[in-house]
Design a protein around this motif. Structure first.
Motif, PDB file in Angstrom:
ATOM      1  N   GLU A  80       0.801  -1.125   0.151  1.00  0.00           N
ATOM      2  CA  GLU A  80       0.050   0.086  -0.101  1.00  0.00           C
ATOM      3  C   GLU A  80       0.922   1.111   0.009  1.00  0.00           C
ATOM      4  O   GLU A  80       2.033   1.101   0.624  1.00  0.00           O
ATOM      5  CB  GLU A  80      -0.830  -0.274   1.307  1.00  0.00           C
ATOM      6  CG  GLU A  80      -2.059  -0.974   1.184  1.00  0.00           C
ATOM      7  CD  GLU A  80      -2.943  -0.957   2.560  1.00  0.00           C
ATOM      8  OE1 GLU A  80      -3.784   0.144   2.604  1.00  0.00           O
ATOM      9  OE2 GLU A  80      -2.493  -1.594   3.495  1.00  0.00           O
ATOM     10  N   VAL A  81       0.556   2.170  -0.772  1.00  0.00           N
ATOM     11  CA  VAL A  81       1.159   3.352  -0.677  1.00  0.00           C
ATOM     12  C   VAL A  81       0.473   4.545  -0.165  1.00  0.00           C
ATOM     13  O   VAL A  81      -0.731   4.904  -0.656  1.00  0.00           O
ATOM     14  CB  VAL A  81       1.627   3.791  -2.328  1.00  0.00           C
ATOM     15  CG1 VAL A  81       2.518   5.213  -2.230  1.00  0.00           C
ATOM     16  CG2 VAL A  81       2.417   2.791  -3.029  1.00  0.00           C
ATOM     17  N   HIS A  82       0.591   5.166   0.939  1.00  0.00           N
ATOM     18  CA  HIS A  82      -0.145   6.253   1.309  1.00  0.00           C
ATOM     19  C   HIS A  82       0.322   7.620   1.249  1.00  0.00           C
ATOM     20  O   HIS A  82       1.688   7.956   1.331  1.00  0.00           O
ATOM     21  CB  HIS A  82       0.134   6.024   2.945  1.00  0.00           C
ATOM     22  CG  HIS A  82      -0.472   4.597   3.584  1.00  0.00           C
ATOM     23  ND1 HIS A  82      -1.770   4.299   3.638  1.00  0.00           N
ATOM     24  CD2 HIS A  82       0.148   3.567   3.975  1.00  0.00           C
ATOM     25  CE1 HIS A  82      -1.762   3.243   4.057  1.00  0.00           C
ATOM     26  NE2 HIS A  82      -0.902   2.766   4.252  1.00  0.00           N
ATOM     27  N   ASP A  83      -0.420   8.375   0.673  1.00  0.00           N
ATOM     28  CA  ASP A  83      -0.312   9.847   0.164  1.00  0.00           C
ATOM     29  C   ASP A  83      -0.677  10.611   1.240  1.00  0.00           C
ATOM     30  O   ASP A  83      -1.936  10.575   1.596  1.00  0.00           O
ATOM     31  CB  ASP A  83      -0.828  10.154  -1.137  1.00  0.00           C
ATOM     32  CG  ASP A  83      -0.664  11.465  -1.853  1.00  0.00           C
ATOM     33  OD1 ASP A  83      -0.237  12.427  -0.964  1.00  0.00           O
ATOM     34  OD2 ASP A  83      -0.839  11.686  -2.688  1.00  0.00           O
ATOM     35  N   PRO A  84       0.132  11.712   1.801  1.00  0.00           N
ATOM     36  CA  PRO A  84      -0.205  12.638   3.152  1.00  0.00           C
ATOM     37  C   PRO A  84      -1.277  13.436   2.590  1.00  0.00           C
ATOM     38  O   PRO A  84      -2.302  13.839   3.243  1.00  0.00           O
ATOM     39  CB  PRO A  84       0.823  13.442   3.125  1.00  0.00           C
ATOM     40  CG  PRO A  84       2.124  12.548   2.576  1.00  0.00           C
ATOM     41  CD  PRO A  84       1.459  11.557   1.616  1.00  0.00           C
ATOM     42  N   ASP A  85      -1.702  13.553   1.197  1.00  0.00           N
ATOM     43  CA  ASP A  85      -2.882  14.554   0.728  1.00  0.00           C
ATOM     44  C   ASP A  85      -4.104  13.859   0.660  1.00  0.00           C
ATOM     45  O   ASP A  85      -4.965  14.605   0.354  1.00  0.00           O
ATOM     46  CB  ASP A  85      -2.198  15.049  -0.546  1.00  0.00           C
ATOM     47  CG  ASP A  85      -1.245  15.990  -0.465  1.00  0.00           C
ATOM     48  OD1 ASP A  85      -0.921  16.714   0.622  1.00  0.00           O
ATOM     49  OD2 ASP A  85      -0.473  16.367  -1.432  1.00  0.00           O
TER      50      ASP A  85
END
Length: 283
Positions: free
Chosen positions: A255-260
């Motif tokens: 999983e890739v989590h984007d702060p935005d």
């Protein structure tokens, strides 16, 4: 371990003093984690980081805070909802995470690890404050060592193979060229596969060439590389390349989590964030 491998790893540790002072400034750690060198480096670099922020939009301090808090959030969820009871923080530097999470979760076992000189300093710090015990320990490791007492295999031999484990690295992987980095991930995935559940948390900064301020950001990142006495590689173009790379190294779910695009409260930037937090699970 070859002399070359040791040389390639050593340049990372000084930046731990700077980041350790940032955590302290923002009330994320206790005074023991703020070193005199960290305070000096922060004071000395403040005009430069201000210039980088004004010219490129790269707000180094807020990015560091985004990174730290998002990793904390994913770790907390893994403990509370995923049943994780043992954590390994590699390249722990002056991170206060082990202290904070051992206080928060009385059943948690936390193993910190770093290159021998940095590990010795961290061990002395924690011991001096009375924070080391059977649940919270510090060991030596070199992520480039393929065998021997500094290898991942030696470090993981201390863990309970019957319980889930989570490994976290912060402020580490973008300092290494691609072959060395993926070699580390491959060895790590192989170790994690020996547990009922093996999770890895880290951060990356992909080479987002479509970013509206890419040229300015690229300049700012080059400055960061010089400040940390080494290169700073942006290895992957986008999230698809990140996922493919982790799977190639032996991770089954990524999983890739984007702060935005998350719900938790984080310091915000005046442009889209380049930070990505990766949550990868071994086969």
């Amino acid at each position: 371990m070859s002399p070359r491998a040791r040389t390639d790893s050593v340049h990372i540790s000084p930046s731990a003093h700077y980041t350790g002072y940032v955590w302290y400034r923002h009330e994320l750690s206790e005074p023991a984690f703020a070193t005199g060198f960290g305070r000096f480096a922060h004071t000395l670099l403040t005009p430069l980081t201000w210039g980088v922020r004004e010219l490129s939009g790269l707000d180094l301090e807020n990015i560091l805070l985004q990174r730290h808090l998002l990793l904390d959030a994913r770790l907390g969820e893994a403990i509370e909802q995923g049943g994780v009871r043992q954590v390994v923080e590699i390249a722990c530097g002056l991170s206060p995470r082990g202290r904070r999470f051992c206080q928060r979760y009385p059943r948690l076992r936390y193993l910190e690890a770093d290159l021998p000189a940095m590990a010795a300093r961290k061990r002395l710090l924690l011991h001096g404050e009375g924070w080391l015990d059977s649940r919270h320990r510090v060991r030596d490791v070199d992520i480039l060592a393929e065998q021997g007492e500094l290898s991942l295999a030696s470090l993981f031999a201390e863990l309970d193979r019957s319980e889930p484990v989570l490994v976290i690295t912060e402020g580490l992987v973008n300092y290494f060229p691609l072959a060395a980095l993926e070699g580390f991930w491959t060895r790590l995935a192989a170790q994690l596969a020996g547990f009922p559940q093996g999770i890895y948390l880290t951060e990356l900064y992909p080479d987002l060439r479509e970013h509206p301020r890419y040229r300015q950001l690229r300049w700012g990142i080059d400055v960061v590389g010089r400040l940390t006495r080494g290169g700073y590689w942006l290895h992957y173009r986008d999230e698809l390349e990140i996922v493919a790379a982790f799977r190639k190294c032996g991770f089954a779910q990524v999983e890739v989590h984007d702060p935005d695009r998350i719900d938790i409260e984080l310091p915000r930037l005046n442009m889209p964030s380049m930070l990505r937090v990766i949550e990868a699970r071994a086969a």
